[in-house]
Design a protein around this motif. Structure first.
Motif, short mmCIF file in Angstrom:
data_model
loop_
_atom_site.label_atom_id
_atom_site.label_comp_id
_atom_site.label_asym_id
_atom_site.label_seq_id
_atom_site.Cartn_x
_atom_site.Cartn_y
_atom_site.Cartn_z
N LEU A 14 -6.46 -1.04 9.39
CA LEU A 14 -5.33 -0.12 9.20
C LEU A 14 -4.34 -0.67 8.19
N ALA A 15 -4.06 -1.97 8.26
CA ALA A 15 -3.16 -2.59 7.29
C ALA A 15 -3.70 -2.44 5.87
N GLU A 16 -5.03 -2.53 5.71
CA GLU A 16 -5.64 -2.37 4.39
C GLU A 16 -5.49 -0.93 3.90
N ILE A 17 -5.67 0.04 4.80
CA ILE A 17 -5.51 1.46 4.42
C ILE A 17 -4.09 1.73 3.97
N LEU A 18 -3.10 1.19 4.68
CA LEU A 18 -1.71 1.40 4.30
C LEU A 18 -1.43 0.80 2.92
N TRP A 19 -2.02 -0.35 2.63
CA TRP A 19 -1.83 -0.97 1.31
C TRP A 19 -2.44 -0.10 0.21
N ILE A 20 -3.63 0.45 0.45
CA ILE A 20 -4.27 1.32 -0.54
C ILE A 20 -3.45 2.58 -0.74
N ASN A 21 -2.92 3.16 0.36
CA ASN A 21 -2.06 4.34 0.24
C ASN A 21 -0.86 4.05 -0.64
N LYS A 22 -0.25 2.90 -0.43
CA LYS A 22 0.93 2.53 -1.21
C LYS A 22 0.59 2.34 -2.68
N LEU A 23 -0.54 1.70 -2.95
CA LEU A 23 -0.96 1.47 -4.33
C LEU A 23 -1.26 2.78 -5.04
N LEU A 24 -1.98 3.71 -4.39
CA LEU A 24 -2.30 5.00 -4.99
C LEU A 24 -1.04 5.81 -5.26
N THR A 25 -0.05 5.71 -4.35
CA THR A 25 1.21 6.42 -4.54
C THR A 25 1.93 5.90 -5.78
N GLU A 26 1.92 4.58 -5.98
CA GLU A 26 2.56 4.01 -7.17
C GLU A 26 1.85 4.44 -8.45
N LEU A 27 0.55 4.69 -8.35
CA LEU A 27 -0.21 5.13 -9.52
C LEU A 27 -0.05 6.63 -9.77
N GLY A 28 0.73 7.30 -8.92
CA GLY A 28 0.92 8.74 -9.06
C GLY A 28 -0.18 9.57 -8.45
N LEU A 29 -0.95 8.99 -7.53
CA LEU A 29 -2.04 9.70 -6.85
C LEU A 29 -1.88 9.57 -5.34
N PRO A 30 -0.80 10.13 -4.77
CA PRO A 30 -0.57 9.97 -3.33
C PRO A 30 -1.66 10.66 -2.51
N PRO A 31 -2.14 10.03 -1.43
CA PRO A 31 -3.17 10.65 -0.58
C PRO A 31 -2.66 11.95 0.02
N LYS A 32 -3.52 12.96 0.04
CA LYS A 32 -3.13 14.28 0.53
C LYS A 32 -3.51 14.51 1.98
N GLY A 33 -4.55 13.88 2.43
CA GLY A 33 -5.01 14.10 3.80
C GLY A 33 -4.93 12.86 4.65
N THR A 34 -5.55 12.95 5.81
CA THR A 34 -5.58 11.84 6.76
C THR A 34 -6.74 10.91 6.43
N SER A 35 -6.48 9.63 6.46
CA SER A 35 -7.54 8.65 6.21
C SER A 35 -8.37 8.46 7.48
N ARG A 36 -9.67 8.34 7.31
CA ARG A 36 -10.59 8.18 8.45
C ARG A 36 -11.00 6.72 8.56
N MET A 37 -10.85 6.16 9.77
CA MET A 37 -11.26 4.79 10.03
C MET A 37 -12.32 4.80 11.12
N MET A 38 -13.55 4.48 10.75
CA MET A 38 -14.69 4.57 11.67
C MET A 38 -14.74 3.35 12.58
N CYS A 39 -14.96 3.59 13.85
CA CYS A 39 -15.06 2.51 14.84
C CYS A 39 -16.15 2.86 15.84
N ASP A 40 -16.89 1.87 16.33
CA ASP A 40 -18.00 2.12 17.24
C ASP A 40 -17.69 1.66 18.67
N ASN A 41 -16.40 1.51 19.00
CA ASN A 41 -16.02 1.05 20.33
C ASN A 41 -15.06 2.08 20.96
#
Length: 391
Positions: free
Chosen positions: A285-312
């Protein structure tokens, strides 16, 4: 500093030179150079990224120019050709440097372009490693490590050459920047850098033999028409035979392209498999938040919800259940961290069985999204049909 040869006749007794440029030979040289470079980039109107301090951005008329630097090597990219040319001229006037043209080779990484996309690998780096170790003619092996390995510190075991071991593992750590398939095994062998034993050296040699047969492998980046963020997380419970700590790992995809991956042993002992998976979710989750922040700075803010797959299922239920559980007191901060992002709609946690998760990863590998054979054999043809026979 002492006067250089040829200038001594102009100096009186006990006179020395005063050093004005602190670029080489001093501990603070990198800091002094980067500070000087940052001031120059700000003068040109560039803003330093908060997500990555080595990244500088400038927006103009809806266009963007990016520069990223590593010591004194830099890459310039963007969609504002006029600003990119102006930046080059400014840098030439400010510093002594040269333009190497289109990006082909950077810090040991080969960059290849085709109609399929951009492919990065470290073939030359691997060949240099094989030549250094004298293993150019060694027999390749299909896997980088034995299944269910039991590497740990044994009592009174035969020791290996410490200096050679550290040098080889250091090269493998850098090689894992373009080889996610060896990220886990490199993380395992790097745990014994302080006192390597013969069994650990054999594991390192096995990794090099695996690289001998897969030197063309790397990561392919292609345009899939979206910037959807996905992450896969997993953990092995008490996998370390020495101290029974778990290892968690994740990798993230942006628009179907693999961008970050990590495998790391947890700092504390997990009391259950759900706890081990739970800590892995928090790191992913911390990695996803960092990628969201980086994309926002590049002018490409995420539009939807990020999916994090887990098998537990237990880890997912703990994340979603607002009731305080006695069995989660020791991971309460992680629990609140994940729950807050779930309620904000930043991520969602769908359940994926281990078999389905592996099948999905292999499908993407066959389709050329993650791994591919480069340099002629497979990368510039149809990877789906050509890989079917080999699989």
């Amino acid at each position: 500093m002492e006067a250089p040869p040829g200038f001594t006749q102009d100096f009186k007794e006990k006179e020395v030179c005063r050093l004005k440029k602190s670029l080489y030979g001093l501990k603070q040289s990198p800091r002094a150079w980067f500070g000087r470079f940052t001031l120059a980039m700000r003068k040109y109107g560039y803003k330093q990224s908060n997500s990555d301090h080595t990244l500088f951005l400038k927006r103009r008329n809806g266009l963007i120019t990016c520069l990223i630097i590593y010591v004194d090597d830099m890459i310039i990219t963007g969609n504002d050709k006029g600003e990119m040319e102006q930046l080059r001229q400014n840098l030439f006037a400010e510093f002594e440097m040269k333009d190497l043209g289109r990006l082909k080779y950077f810090l040991g990484i080969d960059v290849l372009r085709s109609k399929q996309g951009i492919f990065i690998c470290q073939k030359k780096y691997i060949l240099d490693l094989l030549a250094e170790t004298g293993m150019m003619d060694c027999k390749p092996i299909e896997t980088p490590m034995m299944t269910n390995h039991k590497l740990h510190m044994e009592i009174k075991a035969k020791l290996a050459d410490k200096e050679r071991y550290q040098r080889l593992v250091g090269k493998l750590i850098y090689l894992s920047h373009t080889r996610p398939d060896i990220a886990y095994v490199v993380g395992v062998v790097s745990q014994f850098m302080h006192e390597p034993q013969a069994a650990h050296m054999e594991a390192v040699i096995r990794i090099i033999r695996y690289l001998k047969g897969t030197s063309n492998h790397g990561v392919l980046y292609k345009s899939n028409g979206n910037l959807e963020i996905q992450a896969y997380t997993d953990a092995d419970w008490a996998g370390d035979k020495g101290n029974r700590r778990s290892t968690s790992g994740y990798f993230t995809l942006v628009g179907g392209n693999l961008v970050t991956w990590r495998s790391k042993k947890q700092k504390v002992v997990a009391l259950s498999s759900a706890e081990a998976e739970f800590r892995g979710i928090a790191r992913g989750l911390a990695e996803i938040l960092w990628i969201n922040k980086l994309l926002t700075e590049l002018g490409l803010p995420p539009k939807g919800t990020s999916r994090m797959m887990c098998d537990n299922k237990a880890a997912i239920q703990i994340s979603e259940n607002p009731v305080q559980h006695d069995r989660t007191k020791h991971v309460e901060i992680d629990r609140h961290f994940i729950k807050e992002k779930l309620e904000a709609g930043i991520i969602e946690l769908p359940f994926v069985q281990s078999e389905d998760q592996l099948a999905d990863i292999l499908t993407k590998a066959v389709n050329g999204r993650i791994f591919n054979h480069c340099l002629g054999k497979l990368s510039f043809g149809d990877p789906t049909t050509q890989l079917e026979g080999e699989c």
